[in-house]
Motif scaffolding. Structure first.
Motif, PDB file in Angstrom:
ATOM      1  N   GLY A 261       0.898  -1.159   0.000  1.00  0.00           N
ATOM      2  CA  GLY A 261       0.000   0.000   0.000  1.00  0.00           C
ATOM      3  C   GLY A 261       0.925   1.193   0.000  1.00  0.00           C
ATOM      4  O   GLY A 261       1.859   1.251  -0.801  1.00  0.00           O
ATOM      5  N   GLY A 413      -2.785  -1.606  -2.740  1.00  0.00           N
ATOM      6  CA  GLY A 413      -3.038  -0.770  -3.912  1.00  0.00           C
ATOM      7  C   GLY A 413      -2.238  -1.185  -5.142  1.00  0.00           C
ATOM      8  O   GLY A 413      -2.722  -1.119  -6.271  1.00  0.00           O
ATOM      9  N   LYS A 416      -3.488  -3.514  -8.056  1.00  0.00           N
ATOM     10  CA  LYS A 416      -4.396  -3.059  -9.123  1.00  0.00           C
ATOM     11  C   LYS A 416      -3.665  -3.011 -10.459  1.00  0.00           C
ATOM     12  O   LYS A 416      -4.284  -2.987 -11.512  1.00  0.00           O
ATOM     13  CB  LYS A 416      -4.902  -1.642  -8.814  1.00  0.00           C
TER      14      LYS A 416
HETATM   15  P1  ADP Z   1      -2.849   2.382   2.105  1.00  0.00           P
HETATM   16  O1  ADP Z   1      -1.678   1.508   2.359  1.00  0.00           O
HETATM   17  O2  ADP Z   1      -2.502   3.826   2.339  1.00  0.00           O
HETATM   18  O3  ADP Z   1      -4.102   1.939   2.771  1.00  0.00           O
HETATM   19  P2  ADP Z   1      -3.550   1.387  -0.611  1.00  0.00           P
HETATM   20  O4  ADP Z   1      -3.433  -0.045  -0.239  1.00  0.00           O
HETATM   21  O5  ADP Z   1      -4.811   1.880  -1.234  1.00  0.00           O
HETATM   22  O6  ADP Z   1      -3.175   2.410   0.553  1.00  0.00           O
HETATM   23  O7  ADP Z   1      -2.353   1.690  -1.634  1.00  0.00           O
HETATM   24  C1  ADP Z   1      -2.040   2.945  -2.086  1.00  0.00           C
HETATM   25  C2  ADP Z   1      -0.833   2.834  -3.004  1.00  0.00           C
HETATM   26  O8  ADP Z   1      -1.109   1.851  -4.007  1.00  0.00           O
HETATM   27  C3  ADP Z   1      -0.532   4.108  -3.749  1.00  0.00           C
HETATM   28  O9  ADP Z   1       0.428   4.887  -3.056  1.00  0.00           O
HETATM   29  C4  ADP Z   1       0.015   3.620  -5.078  1.00  0.00           C
HETATM   30  O10 ADP Z   1       1.410   3.528  -5.017  1.00  0.00           O
HETATM   31  C5  ADP Z   1      -0.542   2.241  -5.246  1.00  0.00           C
HETATM   32  N1  ADP Z   1      -1.587   2.210  -6.276  1.00  0.00           N
HETATM   33  C6  ADP Z   1      -2.871   2.586  -6.174  1.00  0.00           C
HETATM   34  N2  ADP Z   1      -3.512   2.436  -7.357  1.00  0.00           N
HETATM   35  C7  ADP Z   1      -2.618   1.957  -8.225  1.00  0.00           C
HETATM   36  C8  ADP Z   1      -2.644   1.597  -9.623  1.00  0.00           C
HETATM   37  N3  ADP Z   1      -3.752   1.693 -10.363  1.00  0.00           N
HETATM   38  N4  ADP Z   1      -1.491   1.149 -10.165  1.00  0.00           N
HETATM   39  C9  ADP Z   1      -0.371   1.047  -9.433  1.00  0.00           C
HETATM   40  N5  ADP Z   1      -0.296   1.365  -8.144  1.00  0.00           N
HETATM   41  C10 ADP Z   1      -1.387   1.820  -7.541  1.00  0.00           C
END
Ligand code: ADP
Length: 513
Positions: A261, A413, A416
């Motif tokens: 993330g 994230g 994805k």
């Molecule tokens: P957190 O750890 O803050 O809860 P997430 O699991 O949603 O957040 O992850 C966020 C991170 O995921 C972002 O900083 C980005 O680097 C990555 N991310 C989000 N969407 C995409 C995407 N479509 N492609 C690549 N990386 C992504």
């Protein structure tokens, strides 16, 4: 139909997730709270706000989903690790909740490491010696917050604090205890030597119970407020990290969960506690037969976010106009370049690093730049660099797990992005799948709850609760390229080690922020 609620007490918010008894997601409710960070070293929150969030999120899902009290089968808890709250003899708190991100104990973590045989403490407790741990925090209090230290009758963590308010008992599950740095993994009791270093006694720490322990005797007024029966089984549960492995169905031998993330982590489950002779890998309890080993990394998606914000302003603008996710544009640009970024290597340590370096002074760098490298090389190298670093943690993990990993389960994230996922399969040279579960820590807590109630013998039920979306297999051509670069990446880390502190000290003196 009967229902279960998994509650996750996180650092920035608490969520309650309602599932049916088959683990199907019904609904969730989330309540956030402020983290007080008046300077870079302090990270605190008011534990009473977290307690309210627990009550209100449970109340919300019970009411909104219109669940009859008698149909709620269990509530089970997940929580942030390494938190610390001091309480006095009349059970009043003396501090806020000091979160894992609080760095005030930094100097004292170094003292434990260097002067008190920190590596031996780590080997007994499984918690790397780091300012995040309650061990380091209490050692800091002993020296710098003596008034509080002297008055403390109970060193609680956030879950202990919340249960104290609900049940008037001080308990801590083996999992949360194992992330304090004061818990002996062999005896499953508080570690006598760690306590004597801190100058505290067992009486100042909560009673240790298994993660399947069921709490009884909830105060009626709180049960009424949440709209539940006070006799509803409340399972003490475990920490968020270990439960998330269970919740993504990565608890069997050889299954490794990698999540990226903002930060990242890599974890696997083994059946006996084991630690790393270099102190790089944590070992935390899930149950007495399941131990989660792994490493947290600071530099995950935050690197991509930095690229997006600092280097790609015009691309981001265009993406926004076209209604496209800027991260998709970024990974697309990276895909124009061959694997290995034509010999450009990025060291991703923009936020210092925990595993595998455990150095707050580590810094980022590009290595191998030539006139023919373009912006797209730099983007691809950054994506690869985040994975190279995780791969070095993976190598340490393989040594400790003593097993050849079969599959990587990728979450967070980053999962994805198809391009980034394939890169991971190639860099790790392992098959990768993306599990699909809703709120893995909460689901893991509920499965643990079913075990506590004696409804399941083992955790295999999680298989039916978690779906799978994408699968990737490594491309051997790319694997070859990456293996060559990884060895340069690792050697580079070694040779930079002494320079990190020099540059970090310079920055502390000269950077305005
Ligand atoms: P957190 O750890 O803050 O809860 P997430 O699991 O949603 O957040 O992850 C966020 C991170 O995921 C972002 O900083 C980005 O680097 C990555 N991310 C989000 N969407 C995409 C995407 N479509 N492609 C690549 N990386 C992504």
């Amino acid at each position: 139909m009967k229902y279960m609620i998994g509650v996750d007490i996180g650092t920035t918010s608490t969520k309650s997730v309602l599932y049916d008894e088959k683990g199907q997601f019904i609904m969730k409710h989330n309540i956030g709270y402020p983290l007080h960070t008046p300077n870079v070293d302090v990270s605190e929150e008011n534990p009473d706000e977290l307690f309210d969030a627990v009550l209100m999120t449970i109340k919300y899902v019970m009411r909104e989903a219109n669940i009859a009290k008698e149909d709620l089968k269990l509530i089970s808890f997940s929580a942030q690790m390494h938190s610390l709250i001091s309480m006095d003899a009349s059970n009043q708190r003396l501090t806020e909740n000091l979160t894992w991100a609080d760095n005030r104990a930094s100097k004292y973590a170094d003292i434990i490491k260097n002067k008190h045989d920190g590596l031996e403490i780590y080997k007994r407790t499984g918690t790397p010696i780091h300012p995040m741990s309650p061990l380091a925090k209490i050692f800091w209090m002993k020296h710098e917050q003596q008034e509080i230290y002297n008055q403390t009758a109970m060193f609680a963590d956030i879950k202990t604090y919340i249960f104290y308010h609900l049940f008037e008992k001080f308990v801590i599950d083996q999992s949360m205890a194992s992330s304090t740095g004061m818990f002996n993994l062999e005896t499953l009791q508080w570690d006598t030597e760690a306590l004597s270093l801190l100058g505290i006694t067992k009486a100042q720490l909560p009673e240790i119970v298994p993660t399947t322990h069921i709490l009884k005797g909830m105060k009626h007024r709180y049960a009424a407020l949440m709209g539940i029966d006070p006799e509803t089984p409340v399972i003490v549960g475990a920490s968020d990290g270990v439960l998330s492995n269970l919740g993504v169905n990565a608890y069997k031998k050889g299954e490794v969960a990698v999540t990226i993330g903002t930060s990242g982590a890599i974890r696997t489950v083994i059946d006996k506690p084991r630690t790393d002779y270099k102190g790089r890998i944590f070992c935390y309890v899930l149950t007495e037969d399941h131990y989660v080993i792994g490493g947290p990394v600071n530099n995950g998606g935050v690197v991509l976010r930095w690229l997006r914000d600092e280097m790609l302003a015009s691309e981001v603008e265009t993406a926004k106009r076209l209604g496209v996710d800027p991260y998709d544009v970024l990974t697309k640009i990276a895909s124009r370049v061959k694997p290995g970024s034509e010999g450009l290597i990025f060291h991703p340590y923009l936020a210092g690093e925990r595993a595998p370096l455990w150095s707050a002074d580590a810094r980022g760098s590009f290595f191998g730049l030539t006139l023919s490298h373009k912006k797209e090389h730099m983007i691809r190298a950054a994506l690869e660099g985040v994975l190279y670093n995780l791969y070095t943690v993976y190598l340490a993990l393989i040594e400790v797990m003593n097993e050849t990993p079969s599959t990587i389960k990728a979450t967070g994230g980053f999962a994805k992005s198809e391009i980034w996922r394939q890169m991971m399969a190639d860099i790790f040279d392992t098959n990768l799948i993306v599990p699909e579960s809703y709120e893995s820590s909460c689901l893991g807590a509920c499965v643990l709850g079913l075990k506590a109630l004696g409804e399941i013998e083992d955790f295999s039920i999680i298989e039916d609760m978690v779906g799978t979306t994408n699968a990737h297999t490594p491309n051997q051509e790319n694997v070859k390229v990456y293996q060559q670069l990884i060895s340069i990446f690792i050697n580079l880390s070694r040779s930079l080690e002494d320079r990190y502190t020099e540059i970090a000290n310079f920055q502390r003196e000269h950077m305005t922020d």
